[in-house]
Design a protein around this motif. Structure first.
Motif, PDB file in Angstrom:
ATOM      1  N   ALA A 209     -29.882  40.625  -4.643  1.00 43.16           N
ATOM      2  CA  ALA A 209     -30.357  42.333  -4.644  1.00 43.16           C
ATOM      3  C   ALA A 209     -31.753  42.563  -4.062  1.00 43.16           C
ATOM      4  O   ALA A 209     -31.890  43.633  -4.044  1.00 43.16           O
ATOM      5  N   GLU A 210     -31.915  41.609  -3.404  1.00 40.82           N
ATOM      6  CA  GLU A 210     -33.222  41.739  -2.853  1.00 40.82           C
ATOM      7  C   GLU A 210     -33.486  40.553  -1.799  1.00 40.82           C
ATOM      8  O   GLU A 210     -32.999  39.379  -2.138  1.00 40.82           O
ATOM      9  N   PRO A 211     -34.338  40.607  -0.740  1.00 45.51           N
ATOM     10  CA  PRO A 211     -34.665  39.680   0.082  1.00 45.51           C
ATOM     11  C   PRO A 211     -35.704  38.555  -0.513  1.00 45.51           C
ATOM     12  O   PRO A 211     -36.480  38.986  -1.258  1.00 45.51           O
ATOM     13  N   ASP A 230     -28.444  32.082  -3.363  1.00 42.93           N
ATOM     14  CA  ASP A 230     -28.494  33.426  -3.080  1.00 42.93           C
ATOM     15  C   ASP A 230     -27.290  34.337  -3.090  1.00 42.93           C
ATOM     16  O   ASP A 230     -26.338  33.720  -2.379  1.00 42.93           O
ATOM     17  N   ILE A 231     -27.398  35.256  -3.602  1.00 40.29           N
ATOM     18  CA  ILE A 231     -26.032  36.172  -3.786  1.00 40.29           C
ATOM     19  C   ILE A 231     -26.317  37.511  -3.024  1.00 40.29           C
ATOM     20  O   ILE A 231     -27.126  38.243  -3.439  1.00 40.29           O
ATOM     21  N   SER A 235     -23.313  48.278  -3.716  1.00 40.85           N
ATOM     22  CA  SER A 235     -22.602  48.910  -4.292  1.00 40.85           C
ATOM     23  C   SER A 235     -21.571  49.655  -3.530  1.00 40.85           C
ATOM     24  O   SER A 235     -20.608  49.698  -4.055  1.00 40.85           O
ATOM     25  N   ASP A 299     -28.732  46.436   6.814  1.00 42.73           N
ATOM     26  CA  ASP A 299     -29.220  44.941   6.450  1.00 42.73           C
ATOM     27  C   ASP A 299     -29.166  44.276   7.577  1.00 42.73           C
ATOM     28  O   ASP A 299     -28.265  43.989   8.545  1.00 42.73           O
ATOM     29  N   ARG A 323     -34.288  45.194   5.438  1.00 42.62           N
ATOM     30  CA  ARG A 323     -33.466  46.536   5.755  1.00 42.62           C
ATOM     31  C   ARG A 323     -34.015  47.303   7.026  1.00 42.62           C
ATOM     32  O   ARG A 323     -35.304  47.162   7.045  1.00 42.62           O
ATOM     33  N   LYS A 420     -35.426  44.849  -8.973  1.00 43.03           N
ATOM     34  CA  LYS A 420     -35.626  44.551  -7.483  1.00 43.03           C
ATOM     35  C   LYS A 420     -37.340  44.973  -7.510  1.00 43.03           C
ATOM     36  O   LYS A 420     -37.797  45.866  -7.888  1.00 43.03           O
TER      37      LYS A 420
END
Ligand code: DLL
Length: 430
Positions: A209-211, A230-231, A235, A299, A323, A420
């Protein structure tokens, strides 16, 4: 037994994608007034559509979603929608995404696949510490873990002491949360006198959900859990479960039977080759309620279509670099927070907690990097602190090509995050 899509080989994947691309373009043409207009304007001839024609289709952007708020991009009758999520947009309308039953089912399958790739099984106890609600993290991992047959603790975010107690008492073996919250949980465990090796059973972290950086992975794998993966997700593309790191951890496999990926030059829109860095653009191949053609994710990453040693044929994307809208422009130079994080990681005596403050000194932009020092590096070692600060400023200037001020702060002085992390404070915007 029929083979499952994540066991397909590369040629099976390419064949499947070619078929599905044509199918989704025809489907949105028939069912979405928005896309029918777009495709007509672009002069797309559906009768002779070939996979390469995708390049002729205009991009879909977040602005399109906002302009058609709330549900102008759905491609089914509203009666088929069973779930709505929304992203929190800081200004203006949120981005609303709509799911049919088929979408919820497909999303659970992808989320389950991700957990399986990390090594989770039905024997695992999965603590889901992503937020439940309009954010897709909590429910997305929840459905995947249930589909796997694992035991789920729907902890959501917050109440960190209770999170740790549940983790310990219920023997959680998988933790799904943002990497910044995992760092906070690890730090809080220490404070609570919990020794992860002795008191906890965490095997796997499903973190996204964040780097986040390799140095965060190192800290978490040394101090908190055995294997941090890392996933990636967003949305508009269902939620978590779009891509995941396998045991090799050198890129995230993106589920190509559901997502067609292109990497473009964010300035010109030109499609780049695998190996080149650019903005990821995704066409959804299976989404039913709200399919998206050539969606600009904003991204920045690199596509890697080589065969992975793990045996999974689905292409990989490199860890997200940042981003396009998180990129800071400082005196005309582009700076990504991840570049700064990498520099910080190279120095002893620092924690992974940092914050970037940007403001203006007259006409000039100014960047201040605040970093917390570790416990054993407190203010009594003043000379070393001043030296460390100077070395950091020099290294950051070399890497970023701009001068940056560094402020080293005492342990536990910067804000911690449960979701996040908010690392950038841009005072030029207030
Ligand atoms: O963050 C979905 C998610 C939940 C992904 C839980 C992974 C785990 P959004 O709130 O719509 O959805 O935000 C999507 O978050 O465009 C990226 O900029 C960023 N992002 C998501 N995963 C990663 C990651 C969820 N692994 C936006 N690395 C995306 C870097 C990520 N950035």
């Amino acid at each position: 037994m029929s083979i499952r899509a994540h066991e397909f080989n590369k040629s099976q994947i390419k064949e499947l994608q070619a078929r599905k691309l044509k199918e989704v373009v025809s489907r949105v043409y028939q069912n979405s007034p928005f896309y029918r207009r777009r495709l007509n304007e672009a002069g797309i001839d559906l009768s002779s559509f070939r996979p390469d024609d995708i390049k002729k289709i205009p991009f879909t952007t977040k602005t399109d979603l906002r302009d058609n708020y709330p549900l102008g991009l759905i491609s089914v009758d509203m009666s088929k929608i069973v779930r709505l999520h929304a992203s929190s947009g800081t200004t203006g309308n949120p981005t609303v995404v709509a799911y049919t039953k088929k979408d919820i089912d497909a999303w659970a399958e992808l989320s389950m696949r991700c957990l399986e790739i990390c090594g989770a099984t039905s024997e695992d106890v999965v603590q889901v510490s992503y937020g439940y609600g309009l954010f897709t993290g909590g429910l997305g991992l929840h459905y995947g873990a249930e589909r796997l047959g694992a035991k789920v603790i729907p902890a959501s975010t917050g109440n960190t002491k209770r999170q740790l107690k549940l983790m310990k008492d219920l023997g959680a073996t998988v933790l799904a949360c943002t990497p910044s919250y995992a760092l906070f949980l690890a730090e809080s465990a220490k404070e609570e006198g919990i020794d992860p090796r002795r008191d906890l059973r965490l095997r796997i972290g499903v973190l996204g959900a964040e780097p986040w950086s390799e140095s965060t992975r190192k800290i978490l794998e040394e101090e908190f859990l055995q294997s941090a993966h890392d996933i990636y997700g967003m949305s508009e593309l269902n939620g978590p479960g779009v891509a995941i790191e396998c045991r090799k951890k050198n890129g995230l496999h993106i589920w190509e039977d559901h997502y067609f990926v292109e990497i473009i030059d964010p300035n010109t829109g030109e499609v780049l080759e695998p190996g080149e860095k650019g903005e990821m653009v995704v066409t959804t191949l299976e989404k039913d309620g709200m399919p998206l053609l050539r969606y600009r994710t904003r991204d920045i990453t690199i596509l890697d279509d080589e065969i992975c040693e793990c045996g999974i044929a689905h292409a990989k994307i490199k860890k997200i670099i940042g981003r396009t809208d998180d990129m800071l422009k400082i005196r005309g130079i582009s700076v990504f927070p991840s570049q700064i994080e990498e520099v910080i990681a190279g120095f002893e005596g620092l924690t992974p907690f940092y914050q970037l403050v940007v403001d203006r000194d007259g006409p000039l932009d100014r960047l201040l990097v605040k970093i917390e020092v570790s416990e054993d590096f407190k203010s009594d070692r003043l000379v070393e602190i001043v030296d460390l600060q100077k070395r950091l400023e020099e290294e950051l200037r070399d890497v970023l090509s701009i001068s940056v001020a560094v402020e080293l702060t005492e342990p536990r002085t910067l804000p911690r995050s449960e979701g996040k992390a908010q690392r950038i404070i841009d005072l030029r915007k207030v």
